[in-house]
Design an enzyme around this catalytic site. Structure first.
Site, PDB file in Angstrom:
ATOM      1  N   ILE A 273       0.813  -1.205   0.000  1.00 24.36           N
ATOM      2  CA  ILE A 273       0.000   0.000   0.000  1.00 24.36           C
ATOM      3  C   ILE A 273       0.852   1.264   0.000  1.00 24.36           C
ATOM      4  O   ILE A 273       2.010   1.263   0.411  1.00 24.36           O
ATOM      5  CB  ILE A 273      -0.962   0.037   1.209  1.00 24.36           C
ATOM      6  CG1 ILE A 273      -0.183  -0.016   2.523  1.00 24.36           C
ATOM      7  CG2 ILE A 273      -1.976  -1.089   1.119  1.00 24.36           C
ATOM      8  CD1 ILE A 273      -1.059   0.142   3.764  1.00 24.36           C
ATOM      9  N   HIS A 274       0.255   2.320  -0.478  1.00 24.12           N
ATOM     10  CA  HIS A 274       0.859   3.647  -0.454  1.00 24.12           C
ATOM     11  C   HIS A 274       0.923   4.117   1.002  1.00 24.12           C
ATOM     12  O   HIS A 274       0.042   3.789   1.807  1.00 24.12           O
ATOM     13  CB  HIS A 274      -0.008   4.594  -1.287  1.00 24.12           C
ATOM     14  CG  HIS A 274       0.620   5.911  -1.582  1.00 24.12           C
ATOM     15  ND1 HIS A 274       0.657   6.941  -0.666  1.00 24.12           N
ATOM     16  CD2 HIS A 274       1.228   6.383  -2.701  1.00 24.12           C
ATOM     17  CE1 HIS A 274       1.259   7.985  -1.206  1.00 24.12           C
ATOM     18  NE2 HIS A 274       1.617   7.678  -2.443  1.00 24.12           N
ATOM     19  N   PRO A 275       1.958   4.887   1.378  1.00 23.12           N
ATOM     20  CA  PRO A 275       2.024   5.395   2.760  1.00 23.12           C
ATOM     21  C   PRO A 275       0.759   6.123   3.199  1.00 23.12           C
ATOM     22  O   PRO A 275       0.366   6.049   4.379  1.00 23.12           O
ATOM     23  CB  PRO A 275       3.233   6.334   2.732  1.00 23.12           C
ATOM     24  CG  PRO A 275       4.121   5.768   1.664  1.00 23.12           C
ATOM     25  CD  PRO A 275       3.171   5.247   0.615  1.00 23.12           C
TER      26      PRO A 275
ATOM     27  N   ALA B 218      -2.141   5.304   2.685  1.00 27.04           N
ATOM     28  CA  ALA B 218      -3.206   4.332   2.970  1.00 27.04           C
ATOM     29  C   ALA B 218      -2.982   3.567   4.265  1.00 27.04           C
ATOM     30  O   ALA B 218      -3.812   2.742   4.642  1.00 27.04           O
ATOM     31  CB  ALA B 218      -3.338   3.350   1.809  1.00 27.04           C
TER      32      ALA B 218
END
Length: 345
Positions: A227-229, A231
């Protein structure tokens, strides 16, 4: 007090700012004025409607902290209502040879529309200074209380697509390996087209046969399920609610898709109805609760100190006003025991 309420037409400028600040791929936050205005109108229409069963409605909520709008989150009652909703399903294929004594389990991805018709949590954005605070929990979980109070509007399953991992140059390794060779366009353009309602090209251009994960570049394999930071906080909140990330990944960026049975979600299961009682002073023995009224157009949810006594919820007049409630109204509440994924009971 933190209050979650439905979006208003006057929220369009701040919603534009949030869409511009959010990472690519956040469903419901495509940074286009016409698209966001349409989302607002869809939400207003849905809340005005007397709905007896799950259809195509979408809902957008805003979080206010001390009167300032700092976040947004949404619900889509039926993902892919007009066009199939596509994702990749994780599968294990068996390749065996009795002659060679070989039996291999191979991780593969199969394009599917299993989540078509399932209720989608989407559009989560919170101002960075509030991430990691109770505001994140209030914003994300208020939607769950809305679902609990109006179950006829939603499906028996829920899901949320997380934002995918990007490398140091802002590229999506999964997209670079799987999507870009077939689409010949950047992921931002694909997201824009999907947001505007054009989803059929996914099935037309993406490979429909199983993709053997070991054949993908290392960077793409490592990005799958990551996941993206941005998220991390919503991911922690939903996994604490009982959502799992085992079965599906996003067809565009390879991010995990969290799924859960609606009646297993903790804030829904553990929430209860109570009759609101008002006191002039904060009573002794209060505990923090996330609570909401049972309305639609005037939906309100917030975090407040409550004295729960049997089926009575005692709050201050200020809290009652913030929830657009009067003494004797029914409210739904769930005990608050942490923040940013800390949990409720």
């Amino acid at each position: 007090m933190m209050i979650v309420r439905p979006v208003r037409t006057t929220d369009l400028p701040v919603l534009e700012q949030m869409a511009a600040a959010s990472a690519a791929g956040v469903t419901g936050l495509t940074p286009q004025r016409e698209y966001l205005f349409d989302r607002i109108q869809q939400s207003l229409a849905a809340l005005e409607s007397d709905i007896a069963c799950q259809t195509e409605e979408s809902y957008t909520f805003m979080l206010e902290v001390d009167g300032q709008v700092v976040g947004t989150a949404g619900l889509i009652a039926s993902a892919g209502f007009t066009q199939p909703f596509y994702s990749y399903r994780n599968e294990t294929l068996i390749h065996a040879s009795a002659a060679l004594g070989v039996n291999n389990k191979i991780h593969a991805l199969t394009l599917c529309n299993d989540l078509t018709g399932v209720t989608q949590l989407c559009g989560f954005y919170l101002a960075p200074e509030h991430l990691g605070s109770a505001a994140a929990d209030v914003l994300s979980r208020a939607r769950l209380l809305f679902i609990a109070s109006h179950p006829q509007r939603f499906s028996e399953r829920l899901f949320d697509e997380m934002q995918g991992y990007t490398d140091s140059e802002g590229r999506y390794p999964f997209w670079e390996a799987i999507g870009k060779p077939f689409f010949k366009m950047e992921v931002e353009e694909v997201d824009r087209r999907i947001a505007l309602g054009n989803k059929t090209f996914i099935a037309e251009l993406m490979p429909t046969y199983p993709i053997y994960v070991p054949l993908l570049p290392d960077a793409a394999q490592q990005a799958m399920g990551q996941i993206h930071p941005d998220a991390e906080v919503p991911f922690a909140i939903l996994t604490d609610e009982g959502f799992e990330a085992d079965d599906y990944i996003d067809a565009i960026d390879g991010a995990p898709t969290l799924t859960a049975k609606t009646h297993w979600v903790r804030s829904i299961v553990h929430s209860k109805l109570a009759r609101l009682c008002i006191t002039d002073n904060r009573p002794a023995g209060t505990e923090p609760f996330l609570l909401s009224n049972l309305q639609t157009r005037q939906f309100r949810a917030g975090l407040a100190d409550v004295l729960l006594h049997g089926d009575e919820a005692w709050v201050t007049l200020e809290t009652a006003h913030a929830l657009a409630c009067e003494a004797g109204d029914q409210v739904r509440l769930v005990r608050f025991e942490g923040c940013a994924g800390g949990g409720f009971a």
